[in-house]
Design an enzyme around this catalytic site. Structure first.
Site, mmCIF file in Angstrom:
data_model
loop_
_atom_site.group_PDB
_atom_site.id
_atom_site.type_symbol
_atom_site.label_atom_id
_atom_site.label_comp_id
_atom_site.label_asym_id
_atom_site.label_seq_id
_atom_site.Cartn_x
_atom_site.Cartn_y
_atom_site.Cartn_z
ATOM 1 N N LYS A 101 0.791 -0.977 -0.042
ATOM 2 C CA LYS A 101 0.085 0.095 -0.027
ATOM 3 C C LYS A 101 0.904 1.208 0.055
ATOM 4 C CE LYS A 101 -3.589 2.320 2.813
ATOM 5 N NZ LYS A 101 -4.234 2.491 3.961
ATOM 6 N N GLY A 104 0.474 7.583 2.042
ATOM 7 C CA GLY A 104 -0.655 8.609 1.554
ATOM 8 C C GLY A 104 -1.825 8.219 1.331
ATOM 9 N N CYS A 105 -1.997 6.720 0.975
ATOM 10 C CA CYS A 105 -3.327 6.332 0.419
ATOM 11 C C CYS A 105 -4.054 6.044 1.695
ATOM 12 C CB CYS A 105 -3.098 4.955 -0.311
ATOM 13 S SG CYS A 105 -2.916 5.161 -1.906
ATOM 14 N N VAL A 106 -5.373 6.540 1.633
ATOM 15 C CA VAL A 106 -6.376 6.260 2.756
ATOM 16 C C VAL A 106 -6.976 4.787 2.571
ATOM 17 C CG1 VAL A 106 -7.811 7.600 4.277
ATOM 18 C CG2 VAL A 106 -7.038 8.471 2.119
#
Length: 106
Positions: A101, A104-106
């Site tokens: 992942k 910064g990806c939620v």
């Protein structure tokens, strides 16, 4: 955790968010199974170009590429990237490419 099963019958573990637990198990067959989870019906030549660019970039730099450089390097627009990877151009592409992942990806 969840799992996916490839066409040849291999079962692969995924994190709760759908990323590979063991990225070394990635293959094109695994990518196709992950794509089905991401609601990508078929991986076209353009998909593979993005996937392999992301994998190569990650191997060299240890992180996923910035979206702007990805678009420039594979000659694709942001709109096209969203069309190819509906769950998100970086998050969805990272999943299918077998990468962790991205930060910064939620």
């Amino acid at each position: 955790m969840s799992t996916i099963t490839t066409k040849s019958g291999c079962t692969i573990e995924l994190t709760e968010e759908g990323f590979l637990v063991d990225p070394t198990l990635w293959s094109e067959e695994v990518a196709e199974a992950l794509a089905r989870l991401e609601e990508v019906k078929e991986l076209t030549e353009r998909h593979w170009k993005v996937i392999y660019y992301m994998r190569n970039y990650y191997q060299k730099n240890g992180i996923a590429p910035m979206i702007r450089s990805l678009c420039n390097e594979v000659d694709i627009t942001l709109r096209q990237l969203y069309d190819y990877f509906p769950s998100g151009p970086i998050k969805g592409a990272c999943k299918i490419a077998g990468l962790p992942k991205p930060t910064g990806c939620v």
